[in-house]
Design an enzyme around this catalytic site. Structure first.
Site, PDB file in Angstrom:
ATOM      1  N   ASN A   9     -15.668  -0.450   1.434  1.00 58.86           N
ATOM      2  CA  ASN A   9     -15.558  -0.945   0.033  1.00 58.86           C
ATOM      3  C   ASN A   9     -15.426  -2.352   0.103  1.00 58.86           C
ATOM      4  OD1 ASN A   9     -14.223  -0.934  -2.476  1.00 58.86           O
ATOM      5  ND2 ASN A   9     -12.039  -0.690  -1.727  1.00 58.86           N
ATOM      6  N   LYS A  11     -15.362  -4.407  -2.249  1.00 57.07           N
ATOM      7  CA  LYS A  11     -14.554  -5.477  -2.996  1.00 57.07           C
ATOM      8  C   LYS A  11     -15.039  -5.755  -4.304  1.00 57.07           C
ATOM      9  CE  LYS A  11     -10.689  -4.030  -0.463  1.00 57.07           C
ATOM     10  NZ  LYS A  11      -8.960  -3.992  -0.108  1.00 57.07           N
ATOM     11  N   HIS A  97      -8.030   3.569  -6.517  1.00 57.77           N
ATOM     12  CA  HIS A  97      -7.498   2.528  -5.516  1.00 57.77           C
ATOM     13  C   HIS A  97      -6.441   1.903  -5.870  1.00 57.77           C
ATOM     14  CE1 HIS A  97      -8.576  -0.613  -2.808  1.00 57.77           C
ATOM     15  NE2 HIS A  97      -8.866   0.025  -2.153  1.00 57.77           N
ATOM     16  N   GLU A  99      -5.654  -1.932  -5.857  1.00 60.04           N
ATOM     17  CA  GLU A  99      -5.421  -2.598  -6.461  1.00 60.04           C
ATOM     18  C   GLU A  99      -5.870  -1.896  -8.246  1.00 60.04           C
ATOM     19  OE1 GLU A  99      -8.817  -4.079  -4.170  1.00 60.04           O
ATOM     20  OE2 GLU A  99      -7.402  -4.204  -2.065  1.00 60.04           O
ATOM     21  N   GLU A 169      -4.524   6.087   2.028  1.00 59.44           N
ATOM     22  CA  GLU A 169      -4.424   4.753   1.930  1.00 59.44           C
ATOM     23  C   GLU A 169      -3.028   4.673   1.560  1.00 59.44           C
ATOM     24  OE1 GLU A 169      -8.116   2.724   1.724  1.00 59.44           O
ATOM     25  OE2 GLU A 169      -7.391   3.197  -0.249  1.00 59.44           O
ATOM     26  N   GLY A 175      -5.816  -3.848   3.775  1.00 64.24           N
ATOM     27  CA  GLY A 175      -5.672  -5.745   3.655  1.00 64.24           C
ATOM     28  C   GLY A 175      -4.979  -6.633   4.166  1.00 64.24           C
ATOM     29  N   SER A 214      -6.434  -1.393   7.093  1.00 63.85           N
ATOM     30  CA  SER A 214      -6.805  -1.884   7.830  1.00 63.85           C
ATOM     31  C   SER A 214      -7.454  -1.155   9.394  1.00 63.85           C
ATOM     32  CB  SER A 214      -5.520  -2.461   8.236  1.00 63.85           C
ATOM     33  OG  SER A 214      -5.187  -3.389   7.546  1.00 63.85           O
TER      34      SER A 214
HETATM   35  C1  PEP Z   1     -10.046  -0.318   1.225  1.00 63.87           C
HETATM   36  O1  PEP Z   1      -9.882  -1.347   0.149  1.00 63.87           O
HETATM   37  O2  PEP Z   1      -9.422   0.669   1.285  1.00 63.87           O
HETATM   38  C2  PEP Z   1      -8.404  -0.965   2.451  1.00 63.87           C
HETATM   39  C3  PEP Z   1      -8.871   0.541   3.313  1.00 63.87           C
HETATM   40  O3  PEP Z   1      -8.899  -2.109   2.960  1.00 63.87           O
HETATM   41  P1  PEP Z   1      -8.410  -2.753   4.101  1.00 63.87           P
HETATM   42  O4  PEP Z   1      -9.401  -2.503   5.248  1.00 63.87           O
HETATM   43  O5  PEP Z   1      -9.311  -4.065   4.001  1.00 63.87           O
HETATM   44  O6  PEP Z   1      -7.432  -2.632   4.821  1.00 63.87           O
END
Ligand code: PEP
Length: 253
Positions: A9, A11, A97, A99, A169, A175, A214
């Protein structure tokens, strides 16, 4: 046997030249990797050029959108229609997601409507679910995730999940550099599978449930070996070709 899946992703990061270089390196480094399904999720603006690059290189890497509108078409300035993602060659779309849920206020209801539209346009939804830190602290993790899934199942029926992916998630792990423990991840993935099995045993057994939050090559090993983890959704580490391809190789091993 469930196929492993790795999604990158991207973003709202990068510009065309940098993303082209990133994808070129990923294509090269993963060209012999047949056992993992890999997809990249660029911003809508770059979907077409990244899709053209994948085609020109005869790459098996798939293309996905990061979101789409909860309406079919019309006067929705700034939005992208699900049919547009399909038209431009997307196979997948991320829906719900964290976000989108927490920065843009998308409700379970809106996400369920998007899921229905994605299916109508033959996109494979990657439905993201997960609890906030506060919800975890007060013991609501399982209830929150079940509710996020139920909203979709109530809208589209369990059969619509036969061709879909669920990404667990935890919001507090996205993040932040904090990763859930292997025990917590396995517990949640098994819980999701068991919850789906109440509606349909086969769908529950066959659906890919991936972890996101992460993930890095240094911490993914303990997660990828878990019995109910079928891959990962990666944000930050997907922007570095070496890290992303290392994760794909780890998943294949
Ligand atoms: C994500 O945005 O779905 C995600 C898992 O981000 P990160 O790996 O940066 O935590």
């Amino acid at each position: 046997m469930r196929r492993k899946f790795l999604g990158g992703n991207w973003k709202m990061n990068g510009l065309k030249s940098g993303l082209t270089a990133l994808l070129t390196a990923v294509i090269q480094q993963l060209k012999d990797l047949a056992t993992v399904e890999v997809a990249v999720f660029p911003s809508d603006v770059y979907l077409e050029s990244m899709g053209n690059l994948l085609k020109a290189q005869h790459s098996a890497i798939a293309l996905g959108g990061q979101n789409h509108c909860d309406h079919e078409e019309g006067a929705y300035t700034g939005e992208t229609a699900p049919g547009m993602l399909q038209d431009i060659g997307c196979r997948y779309v991320l829906l719900g997601h964290s976000e989108r849920r927490h920065t843009f206020g998308e409700s379970n209801r809106v996400i369920a409507r998007k899921f229905a539209l994605a299916k109508q346009h033959h996109l494979i939804p990657v439905l993201c679910v997960g609890e906030t830190e506060m919800q975890r602290d007060i013991g609501e993790t399982e209830a929150v995730v079940r509710e996020q899934i139920n909203a979709v199942v109530n809208e589209v029926g369990i059969n619509a999940l036969a061709k879909a992916i669920i990404a667990y998630e935890p919001v507090w792990a996205i993040g932040t550099g904090k990763i859930a423990t292997a025990e917590a991840v396995q517990e949640m993935h098994a819980m999701i599978r068991k919850h789906l099995a109440n509606s349909d045993h086969d769908i529950a057994q066959n659906i890919q449930i991936i972890y996101g939050g992460s993930l890095k090559p240094q911490n993914a090993k303990d997660i990828f070996v878990l019995p109910d983890v079928d891959g990962g959704l990666v944000g930050g580490a997907s922007l570095k070709a070496e890290d992303f391809t290392a994760l794909a190789k780890l998943l294949a091993s």
